[in-house]
Design a protein around this motif. Sequence first.
Motif, PDB file in Angstrom:
ATOM      1  N   THR A 173     -43.212  14.030  -3.504  1.00 15.57           N
ATOM      2  CA  THR A 173     -42.747  14.233  -2.062  1.00 15.57           C
ATOM      3  C   THR A 173     -43.484  15.207  -1.161  1.00 15.57           C
ATOM      4  O   THR A 173     -43.497  14.863   0.062  1.00 15.57           O
ATOM      5  N   GLY A 174     -43.944  16.139  -1.762  1.00 15.70           N
ATOM      6  CA  GLY A 174     -44.971  16.947  -1.146  1.00 15.70           C
ATOM      7  C   GLY A 174     -46.026  16.210  -0.506  1.00 15.70           C
ATOM      8  O   GLY A 174     -46.374  16.330   0.828  1.00 15.70           O
ATOM      9  N   LYS A 175     -46.622  15.216  -1.204  1.00 13.63           N
ATOM     10  CA  LYS A 175     -47.774  14.443  -0.656  1.00 13.63           C
ATOM     11  C   LYS A 175     -47.245  13.600   0.707  1.00 13.63           C
ATOM     12  O   LYS A 175     -47.775  13.499   1.648  1.00 13.63           O
ATOM     13  N   GLY A 199     -48.551   3.798   0.400  1.00 16.25           N
ATOM     14  CA  GLY A 199     -50.020   4.173   0.179  1.00 16.25           C
ATOM     15  C   GLY A 199     -50.008   4.803  -1.346  1.00 16.25           C
ATOM     16  O   GLY A 199     -50.852   4.473  -2.117  1.00 16.25           O
ATOM     17  N   LEU A 200     -49.016   5.722  -1.665  1.00 10.60           N
ATOM     18  CA  LEU A 200     -49.321   6.376  -3.071  1.00 10.60           C
ATOM     19  C   LEU A 200     -48.913   5.242  -4.197  1.00 10.60           C
ATOM     20  O   LEU A 200     -49.361   5.242  -5.072  1.00 10.60           O
ATOM     21  N   LEU A 201     -48.017   4.324  -3.625  1.00 11.05           N
ATOM     22  CA  LEU A 201     -47.667   3.033  -4.741  1.00 11.05           C
ATOM     23  C   LEU A 201     -49.001   2.475  -4.870  1.00 11.05           C
ATOM     24  O   LEU A 201     -49.274   1.809  -5.982  1.00 11.05           O
ATOM     25  N   LEU A 202     -49.611   2.343  -3.955  1.00 12.99           N
ATOM     26  CA  LEU A 202     -50.709   1.216  -3.844  1.00 12.99           C
ATOM     27  C   LEU A 202     -51.935   2.271  -4.807  1.00 12.99           C
ATOM     28  O   LEU A 202     -52.536   1.708  -5.510  1.00 12.99           O
ATOM     29  N   ALA A 203     -51.811   3.551  -4.524  1.00 13.50           N
ATOM     30  CA  ALA A 203     -52.970   4.271  -5.236  1.00 13.50           C
ATOM     31  C   ALA A 203     -52.566   4.122  -6.688  1.00 13.50           C
ATOM     32  O   ALA A 203     -53.620   4.392  -7.497  1.00 13.50           O
ATOM     33  N   SER A 204     -51.476   4.168  -7.068  1.00 10.63           N
ATOM     34  CA  SER A 204     -51.205   4.130  -8.337  1.00 10.63           C
ATOM     35  C   SER A 204     -51.763   2.864  -9.306  1.00 10.63           C
ATOM     36  O   SER A 204     -51.996   2.743 -10.541  1.00 10.63           O
ATOM     37  N   ARG A 205     -51.910   1.757  -8.368  1.00 12.21           N
ATOM     38  CA  ARG A 205     -52.317   0.559  -8.826  1.00 12.21           C
ATOM     39  C   ARG A 205     -54.016   0.361  -9.019  1.00 12.21           C
ATOM     40  O   ARG A 205     -54.771   0.121  -9.852  1.00 12.21           O
ATOM     41  N   VAL A 206     -54.508   0.835  -7.775  1.00  9.10           N
ATOM     42  CA  VAL A 206     -56.024   1.052  -7.676  1.00  9.10           C
ATOM     43  C   VAL A 206     -56.509   2.374  -8.425  1.00  9.10           C
ATOM     44  O   VAL A 206     -56.101   3.175  -8.219  1.00  9.10           O
ATOM     45  N   LYS A 207     -57.644   2.240  -9.458  1.00 11.92           N
ATOM     46  CA  LYS A 207     -58.138   3.268 -10.070  1.00 11.92           C
ATOM     47  C   LYS A 207     -59.446   3.654  -9.388  1.00 11.92           C
ATOM     48  O   LYS A 207     -60.117   4.542  -9.901  1.00 11.92           O
ATOM     49  N   THR A 220     -39.698   6.290  -5.361  1.00 18.59           N
ATOM     50  CA  THR A 220     -39.190   5.990  -6.727  1.00 18.59           C
ATOM     51  C   THR A 220     -40.158   5.435  -7.460  1.00 18.59           C
ATOM     52  O   THR A 220     -40.582   5.648  -8.568  1.00 18.59           O
ATOM     53  N   ALA A 221     -40.712   4.117  -6.729  1.00 18.86           N
ATOM     54  CA  ALA A 221     -41.448   3.192  -7.528  1.00 18.86           C
ATOM     55  C   ALA A 221     -42.772   3.894  -7.908  1.00 18.86           C
ATOM     56  O   ALA A 221     -43.336   4.037  -8.751  1.00 18.86           O
ATOM     57  N   ALA A 222     -43.307   4.832  -6.807  1.00 16.27           N
ATOM     58  CA  ALA A 222     -44.559   5.600  -7.156  1.00 16.27           C
ATOM     59  C   ALA A 222     -44.402   6.598  -8.246  1.00 16.27           C
ATOM     60  O   ALA A 222     -45.222   6.904  -9.214  1.00 16.27           O
ATOM     61  N   VAL A 223     -43.351   7.341  -8.123  1.00 11.39           N
ATOM     62  CA  VAL A 223     -43.219   8.295  -9.046  1.00 11.39           C
ATOM     63  C   VAL A 223     -43.023   7.612 -10.424  1.00 11.39           C
ATOM     64  O   VAL A 223     -43.653   8.187 -11.473  1.00 11.39           O
ATOM     65  N   ALA A 224     -42.306   6.521 -10.573  1.00  7.46           N
ATOM     66  CA  ALA A 224     -42.172   5.677 -11.996  1.00  7.46           C
ATOM     67  C   ALA A 224     -43.762   5.514 -12.432  1.00  7.46           C
ATOM     68  O   ALA A 224     -44.061   5.480 -13.627  1.00  7.46           O
ATOM     69  N   ARG A 225     -44.788   5.126 -11.692  1.00 14.18           N
ATOM     70  CA  ARG A 225     -45.962   4.783 -11.759  1.00 14.18           C
ATOM     71  C   ARG A 225     -46.694   5.849 -11.960  1.00 14.18           C
ATOM     72  O   ARG A 225     -47.498   5.852 -13.266  1.00 14.18           O
TER      73      ARG A 225
END
Lengths: 326, 284
Positions: free
Chosen positions: B119-121, B170-178, B274-279
Amino acid sequence: MGEQVAAAVRVRGLVKRYKEVEAVRGIDLDVVPGETFGFLGPNGAGKSTTIKILCTLVEATEGTAQVAGFDVARDRDAVRRRIGLVFQEPTLDAYLTGEQNLRFHGELYGVDRSTAAARREEVLQMVGLWDRRRDAVQTYSGGMRRRLEIARGLLHSPQVLFLDEPTIGLDPQTRASIWEYIRELHRREDITVFVTTHYMDEAENCDRIAIMNEGRIVALDTPEALKRAIGKDRVVITTDDDGAAIASLREQFEIEAAVHEGAVSFAVTDGAAFVPQLFARLDVPIHSVSVTRPSLDDVFLAHTGTTIRDAERGGGNPFAIMARGR
Amino acid sequence: MTTEVAAVRIPAGGLRHELRAASVVWQREMIRFSRDRARVVSSLVQPVLFLFVLGGGLSSIVQAGTGSVDFKTFLFPGVLATSVLFTAAFAGISMVWDREFGFLREMLVAPVSTAAILTGKCVGGATVATLQSLVLLALAGTVGVPYDVVMLLELVGLLFLMAFMITALGLLLASRVKTIQAAMPMVQLIITPLMFLSGALFPLSGLPGWLTVLTHVNPMTYAVEPMRSVVFARLDTDAATLAAFDPGIHWGDYRVSLGLQVLVVVLACLLLLTAAVARFARTE
Ligand SMILES: Nc1ncnc2c1ncn2[C@@H]1O[C@H](COP(=O)(O)OP(=O)(O)OP(=O)(O)O)[C@@H](O)[C@H]1O
Ligand SMILES: [Mg+2]
């Protein structure tokens, strides 16, 4: 407080499997509050994996672990509040200043605001970075970064401090000073230190050490007791023909020797008494002989079948250092 | 040596602690933003080009059918949205850098929830993107958009909301690309289509049916349309111009109301976050 009597770290039957790799294969461990506990082992032994489980970053496949009296799987946040961490890989924000990195950490951990500034100063003074606190971490040397990470790990007054190879890649002077901080720590606060290292001389600073190899703990005791248990002295000779020397040692004395770090090395019960016989009966000219009382290196060799420096080289892979940055 | 501080105390969780954590993550974004002037300036280049070069070039052609309103005026809210789109997407994707340089781990092992950190992000990314769009907002007068205070405030609010949503994406995408190398193609692959299928750069009324479906599932469509409505409400136009430039969003025969559009964006914010947090909670 009830949790004071609990072991600082208590591990039972811990197993961690990554797809094909079995990184940790069932370890048991008890770390007493207030001690400096050393964790040794060649590359890939599973040291970092164990630390990651203990600091709740990775879930164990089997077994249980408690840190500061709390279960790492069930009481994650309770464990996290009580531990300080310095990982093998750097975790600083290089764009922020040293002080900003600490401030970030303090806020993230919810350090009481009335004491936060004084505590920041205290830990920065302790690692000698107070004067550089306003500089971006980008401008710090590797040793300074490491010291800043240690200061940060201490900021929230943890009960257990985990240091994963805190001295890797540092010059001997900086390494010595980091161990000086660790000793200083015990004088100042009620803290348990769990540290991994590849340097045997550093392991001597620990109250007890565990040697891990291929996912198992193969030895666990005080450095003195481990050396005593080896019982034998180490003899290292240089010769014209190492192969012939090894063969001759086997024929004449029924001793199994091996080449380590460019010299023939073997263990005998009484090294000093053995040397005259060696000169009398070995068929190969000898250039030099040295006899040493058992060192932790020998302990390591005895338990893992390799000296730590051979293990360090990891088959001479120059990318090992680079991979560390990941 | 300094006077010794007795061991500092830290709280056993709670909302206040979570808020402090979120707020310091936000502050870090602000510090990094203030250090990175070059990026601020360079990321304004693209929207300015869109507005004056693309807008200027096309306005002579488009002028014909739509007497009273310049194409650049039409483009203005869309260009605001695109500038926010790229800045916010980058703010979210920057988590890949945090992972690469290890700082993500420092954040994820703290005794706070992943939700507080992300959330801060998001608030950080949204603040940065909105601050940046203020420069473009200042140009309103040059393309025939009046400096109406209420309108400007509404636009800022809408931009912030959209930026929050895109940072979460963007965060959700960042959780997928390493890896950093994989991050840039990801932006091209996901963010650019969002821009073209949102109505930011041209009215969606002329698109074929299957593309219309895509524009309707694109959350950015629901962020751009309110901005355009807000601007067009202050213009003195005729019905024909309005129909051509601001036809609205239609689900079948139903014209989606402004309130519902904003609601869609709010829901998208929550869903993506929520999806980003879960990932992120599951990484490592
Ligand atoms: N995320 C991961 N996925 C798959 N395998 C892993 C992962 N992390 C560690 N391993 C494997 O687990 C084993 C133990 O690794 P670990 O990092 O714990 O070793 P270590 O004792 O810390 O070694 P070093 O001295 O090199 O730091 C290695 O074989 C490693 O390849
Ligand atoms: Mg390791």
